[in-house]
Design an enzyme around this catalytic site. Structure first.
Site, short mmCIF file in Angstrom:
data_model
loop_
_atom_site.label_atom_id
_atom_site.label_comp_id
_atom_site.label_asym_id
_atom_site.label_seq_id
_atom_site.Cartn_x
_atom_site.Cartn_y
_atom_site.Cartn_z
N HIS A 159 0.80 -1.23 0.00
CA HIS A 159 0.00 0.00 0.00
C HIS A 159 0.83 1.27 0.00
O HIS A 159 0.28 2.35 0.18
CB HIS A 159 -0.92 0.05 1.22
CG HIS A 159 -1.95 -1.04 1.27
ND1 HIS A 159 -3.25 -0.86 0.84
CD2 HIS A 159 -1.87 -2.31 1.69
CE1 HIS A 159 -3.92 -2.00 1.02
NE2 HIS A 159 -3.10 -2.88 1.54
N LYS A 170 -9.04 13.40 4.67
CA LYS A 170 -8.09 12.29 4.66
C LYS A 170 -7.08 12.56 5.77
O LYS A 170 -7.06 13.66 6.34
CB LYS A 170 -7.37 12.19 3.31
CG LYS A 170 -6.80 13.54 2.84
CD LYS A 170 -6.16 13.45 1.45
CE LYS A 170 -7.20 13.22 0.37
NZ LYS A 170 -6.66 12.95 -0.93
N ARG A 171 -6.22 11.58 6.08
CA ARG A 171 -5.17 11.85 7.06
C ARG A 171 -4.34 13.06 6.62
O ARG A 171 -4.17 13.30 5.42
CB ARG A 171 -4.28 10.61 7.21
CG ARG A 171 -4.95 9.48 7.94
CD ARG A 171 -5.35 9.88 9.36
NE ARG A 171 -4.17 10.02 10.18
CZ ARG A 171 -3.76 9.14 11.09
NH1 ARG A 171 -4.48 8.05 11.32
NH2 ARG A 171 -2.68 9.34 11.80
N LYS A 213 0.06 14.48 0.86
CA LYS A 213 -1.32 14.68 0.41
C LYS A 213 -1.60 16.16 0.12
O LYS A 213 -2.58 16.51 -0.51
CB LYS A 213 -2.30 14.16 1.45
CG LYS A 213 -2.21 12.64 1.67
CD LYS A 213 -3.16 12.18 2.76
CE LYS A 213 -3.00 10.72 3.15
NZ LYS A 213 -3.63 9.77 2.19
N THR A 247 -8.91 6.15 -1.67
CA THR A 247 -10.23 5.54 -1.81
C THR A 247 -11.31 6.59 -1.54
O THR A 247 -12.44 6.46 -2.02
CB THR A 247 -10.41 4.36 -0.82
OG1 THR A 247 -9.90 4.75 0.46
CG2 THR A 247 -9.68 3.14 -1.31
N LYS A 256 -15.13 7.47 -3.22
CA LYS A 256 -16.38 7.76 -2.49
C LYS A 256 -17.00 9.07 -2.97
O LYS A 256 -18.21 9.18 -3.13
CB LYS A 256 -16.10 7.80 -0.97
CG LYS A 256 -15.65 6.45 -0.42
CD LYS A 256 -14.97 6.54 0.94
CE LYS A 256 -14.22 5.23 1.24
NZ LYS A 256 -13.27 5.33 2.37
C1 26Q Z 1 3.31 0.98 10.57
C2 26Q Z 1 4.24 0.73 11.57
C3 26Q Z 1 4.03 1.16 12.86
C4 26Q Z 1 2.87 1.84 13.17
C5 26Q Z 1 1.93 2.11 12.18
C6 26Q Z 1 2.16 1.68 10.89
C7 26Q Z 1 1.17 1.96 9.83
C8 26Q Z 1 -0.19 1.90 10.07
C9 26Q Z 1 -1.11 2.20 9.08
C10 26Q Z 1 1.57 2.30 8.55
C11 26Q Z 1 0.66 2.59 7.57
C12 26Q Z 1 -0.70 2.54 7.82
C13 26Q Z 1 -1.73 2.86 6.83
C14 26Q Z 1 -1.48 3.06 5.56
C15 26Q Z 1 -2.55 3.41 4.62
O1 26Q Z 1 -3.68 3.68 5.01
N1 26Q Z 1 -2.26 3.41 3.31
C16 26Q Z 1 -3.26 3.76 2.32
O2 26Q Z 1 -3.88 2.57 1.88
C17 26Q Z 1 -5.00 2.87 1.05
C18 26Q Z 1 -5.67 1.55 0.70
O3 26Q Z 1 -4.92 0.85 -0.24
C19 26Q Z 1 -4.57 3.63 -0.18
O4 26Q Z 1 -5.73 4.00 -0.89
C20 26Q Z 1 -3.77 4.87 0.20
O5 26Q Z 1 -3.24 5.46 -0.96
C21 26Q Z 1 -2.65 4.49 1.15
O6 26Q Z 1 -1.97 5.65 1.60
#
Ligand code: 26Q
Length: 851
Positions: free
Chosen positions: A389, A580-581, A586, A688, A692
């Site tokens: 991702h 979004k975050r 972004k 995503t 939406k």
């Molecule tokens: C990793 C290590 C330690 C703590 C937290 C994390 C961590 C947690 C969540 C790293 C990344 C995430 C989330 C990532 C994320 O949401 N990525 C998004 O995924 C979506 C679904 O595929 C995409 O549409 C987005 O582009 C992408 O940014």
């Protein structure tokens, strides 16, 4: 019997007084758990108020009705749920296991009513009890067990798997505290704990009997087994227990009801007992506290270092419980040999977070089930597939070797062995290419040795996919290039999607009604059928109704904005939204620079008239992400200045919606006219939210990044506002050296905009608070905000011109919805099932005796 005894005799109670009216008539016996009529639901709610909630009628609050209705709805899924599970156990159908550290499920009640097709019945049942369904729905506390896109994607996928009747289990962590709640104080983000379980969770069922032990720390030793073979034993320092909590996942309009299993960590009694025996009561309690910490809290992304060790433990904990559960079901319930594992189970790794599963399955098969290395490896690779991702190098997961070895000594040995064999293969394929061997190793050498989880996931899986066409191409040409050269057949793409049940039917009932009336109801499970709207684009009456639906949605959001922020919005204005975050890539700040440019134009030229717009932001920043937090401060500072300036607020308003989550997202997407998808090209894997918005008829202003590329393709380039550098151009600019100052020199408006921030215009003269942001943009911005500014602002002028032409805008809006069919998660899941998992529909028959 004495007189006293007879007086004390207990009466058979009459039903709680039933008011006259259709829904309040008593339901036929036996229907209170399963009847789908309003009458049966009404009786069921009464039943639960009496037997599960146990409050006298005068003490009942809407919250109690929420719980009673939720339990009644859960009852209605129960038989479907058990029949679904029993069927795949009996019939030996292949099952998808979706391993994800995050499931951002959102509120459950409304969605389950939709999928069971009983919203109207529920509304009527509650009305008969003097309650309003919408008010009851609003009582639900959502489980925020995810950060953003990745967690929400997992939830959309579960909905589609069930709707497409594919047997599946989602496996994750039951965090006691989900993503923090965001409050805004003085323009700054303040984090509050999310105690989502405080009032209980009516959707889950605790399964205390389905629990597994998970080891941690310690060392390994060799021993000789009874047959005289040398084996390895892991002597852990600690042992935890994983308890499972199951939640039903009901498909839309089908009997399939799948399972989400979330693991909660507990102390192991026997461990604590040791201390009890030696009289150390407090040590025993400590032990319990430490053990339960493991599933205590969800870690935010972009949080460098925070809780690294505990995060690794979380990942290993839920992966180990899940794999043990799968093996238990496989061997004891289905009764197949281990060699048949890949025929029965497809295990998907949602990013690298669960990728320790590769080593854990090897350990279970070799150490616990005595398989040979080769047999175990063949099973492992044929079972796992991995979805990536992110391309951001800083987001690729690695673990310091020392920490990893201390925590998981046996897994480190296994990873070394996998690496040894793998690198032999690389050397055989590319003789003499030592540099390649170094690049591909599972062990990284840069800045101290580390385990590279993306490499482990790639080597241990039969298929690797990205989440949008562009992203999957970039994966093959950048971060996983060497792996692609070695195994091109392993690589594929599955473009993300979102569920139209939640993100259209549930959240946009107005549009749902218009669609049903215009093209029939089939679109909800076959989103491509939205194309049948195209003949109506030039129908004035249809356009009018389309606008009315959007306007009502905007009024609904305006009401919420007013209630939460005090800001008043006019639903006739353009609603321009970025939710979004918060992250530099972004580029929320690019949107702010545009707002400031407009502000300045209005101030410099008081006679200027522009189409009125409200700019709406929402999103959380990781608590330790310094710049992201200042971006929030910037947005709020600009909002305050703009909203309170009578010269400006006739044309512009700015809103920062606090605590963006799935629940308030339901109000946001349907109300948007313009969707902002403005990340630096090459950085957003898919997005995503963009989908939406499109499904709900917003037009997109965006870069050629992530799924925007496909959104533009589907909508038609003429129905998409494209701007900015392409990914190639971004790379070229960086290669040649990016000089932000040169953009300032060439663009006086841009220079003036930055100057306004720097001189404290939006911060009551404080020139310090936002300085790091401005410095960042001018001196070291890897995301090229200034490079894209002019193109963005000029494209926004085209947006304004189009908005002025109401019919053209409406036409483009209709076409966006009509052409959004590709972005259903049903399409995405069908692709996973056919191309990666080999999992097929298994319709569930309910007409039978289950017990
Ligand atoms: C990793 C290590 C330690 C703590 C937290 C994390 C961590 C947690 C969540 C790293 C990344 C995430 C989330 C990532 C994320 O949401 N990525 C998004 O995924 C979506 C679904 O595929 C995409 O549409 C987005 O582009 C992408 O940014």
């Amino acid at each position: 019997m004495t007189e006293l005894q007879s007086r004390r005799q207990i009466d058979e109670p009459a039903d709680l007084a039933a008011a006259p009216g259709s829904a309040s008539e008593p339901a036929p016996t036996g229907q209170t758990r399963s009847g789908m009529t309003a009458e049966a639901l009404c009786a069921a709610v009464r039943d639960h108020l009496l037997y599960s909630i146990a409050r006298p009628p005068v003490a009942l609050t809407p919250e109690h009705y929420y719980r009673a209705l939720s339990l009644a709805v859960r009852d209605r899924m129960q038989k479907r749920w058990m029949a679904t599970t029993q069927d795949w156990l009996d019939l030996s159908n292949k099952v998808t296991c979706y391993l994800s550290a995050e499931f951002l499920m959102g509120p459950q009640l409304g969605n389950n009513l939709i999928n069971l097709q009983i919203e109207e019945q529920a509304r009527e049942a509650l009305a008969a009890l003097g309650q309003d369904l919408d008010e009851i729905l609003a009582c639900e506390e959502e489980p925020g067990l995810g950060n953003g896109g990745l967690g929400r994607l997992a939830a959309c996928f579960l909905d589609s798997l069930a709707t497409l009747e594919r047997p599946s289990i989602g496996y994750g962590i039951r965090y006691e505290f989900g993503i923090f709640k965001q409050e805004i104080q003085d323009g700054w983000q303040v984090e509050k704990t999310d105690n989502w379980l405080a009032h209980g969770n009516p959707w889950e069922i605790e399964k205390p009997d389905a629990s597994y032990l998970v080891n941690w720390g310690g060392h390994t030793e060799q021993y000789e087994d009874v047959t005289g073979r040398l084996r390895i034993r892991w002597v852990p320092q600690r042992v935890l227990k994983g308890l499972s909590y199951d939640t039903p996942v009901q498909g839309y309009g089908v009997n399939t009801c799948n399972t989400l299993t979330l693991w909660s960590a507990r102390a192991v009694e026997s461990f604590a007992l040791e201390h009890f025996n030696t009289g150390d009561y407090y040590k025993a309690v400590d032990e319990e506290v430490v053990s339960e910490t493991v599933s205590k809290v969800l870690y935010p992304n972009d949080e460098p270092e925070a809780g690294k060790r505990l995060r690794l433990l979380q990942q290993y904990f839920f992966v180990s419980c899940s794999l043990q559960d799968i093996l238990h079901i496989h061997l004891n319930r289905v009764g197949l040999p281990l060699e048949a594992l890949p025929d029965k189970w497809a295990i998907q790794l949602n990013d690298t977070h669960p990728s320790i599963a590769v080593a854990e399955l090897m350990r279970l098969l070799i150490d616990e089930h005595q398989l040979s290395w080769d047999a175990a490896w063949s099973i492992t690779v044929r079972t796992f597939a991995y979805t990536n991702h992110t391309l951001l190098p800083e987001a690729l997961e690695t673990w310091p070797l020392g920490m990893f070895g201390d925590a998981l000594p046996r897994h480190l040995e296994i990873i070394y062995e996998i690496n040894h064999r793998f690198l032999e293969e690389v050397r055989a394929r590319f003789p003499g290419d030592d540099e390649r061997v170094r690049r591909m190793s599972l062990i990284g050498e840069e800045g101290g040795k580390c385990v590279r989880m993306a490499h482990l996931a790639t080597v241990g899986s039969h298929t690797v996919n990205g989440v949008a066409a562009l992203h999957s191409e970039l994966l093959k040409s950048s971060v996983l290039k060497d792996f692609y050269e070695m195994w091109p057949e392993k690589f594929g793409n599955v473009t993300n999607g979102v569920t139209p049940r939640r993100f259209l039917a549930l959240s946009n009932p107005g549009l749902r009604g218009l669609l049903d009336e215009t093209i029939g109801e089939g679109w909800l499970t076959d989103l491509e059928r939205l194309r049948e709207l195209e003949p109506y684009v030039d129908d004035p009456e249809f356009r009018q109704r389309w606008r009315e639906v959007k306007r009502a949605n905007k009024a609904r959001l305006a009401e919420y904005v007013h209630a939460t922020t005090g800001i008043e919005l006019d639903p006739s204005w353009m609603f321009d939204v970025q939710v979004k975050r918060i992250h530099e890539y972004k580029r929320q700040h690019l949107m702010v620079l545009h707002i400031i440019a407009l502000y300045r134009r209005l101030k410099v030229n008081p006679g200027l008239s522009i189409p009125p717009r409200v700019f709406i932001f929402g999103g959380k920043a990781a608590p330790g992400y310094f710049i992201a937090k200042r971006i929030i401060k910037l947005i709020n500072a600009v909002a305050e200045t703009v909203n309170s300036d009578p010269q400006v607020n006739r044309f512009l308003k700015v809103v920062f919606l606090p605590n963006f989550n799935v629940k308030n997202a339901h109000l946001v997407y349907p109300a948007a006219n313009l969707s902002e998808q403005i990340s630096t090209a090459g950085k957003e894997a898919s997005g995503t939210g963009n989908m939406k918005f499109m499904i709900n008829g917003a037009l997109t202003i965006g870069t050629l990044d992530g799924a925007n590329v496909e959104i533009r393709q589907e909508a038609g380039p003429e129905n998409f506002f494209l701007f900015g550098l392409t990914e190639d151009q971004v790379e070229a600019v960086k290669r040649d050296g990016y000089h932000p100052a040169s953009y300032l020199e060439r663009d006086p408006e841009l220079a003036a905009v930055l100057e306004l921030i720097a001189e404290g215009t939006f911060t009551n003269g404080d020139t310090e608070v936002l300085r790091p942001l401005v410095d960042n943009l001018i001196h070291h911005d890897p995301f090229l905000v200034l490079a894209d500014f002019r193109s963005y602002v000029d494209t926004q002028a085209r947006v304004d011109a189009t908005w002025r032409d109401r019919d053209t805008w409406t036409r483009m809006s209709i076409l966006n919805t009509a052409r959004s069919g590709k972005f259903s998660s049903d399409r995405a899941i069908a692709e996973y099932c056919e191309q990666i998992w080999n999992v097929w529909p298994m319709p569930v028959d309910l007409d039978r005796q289950l017990l």
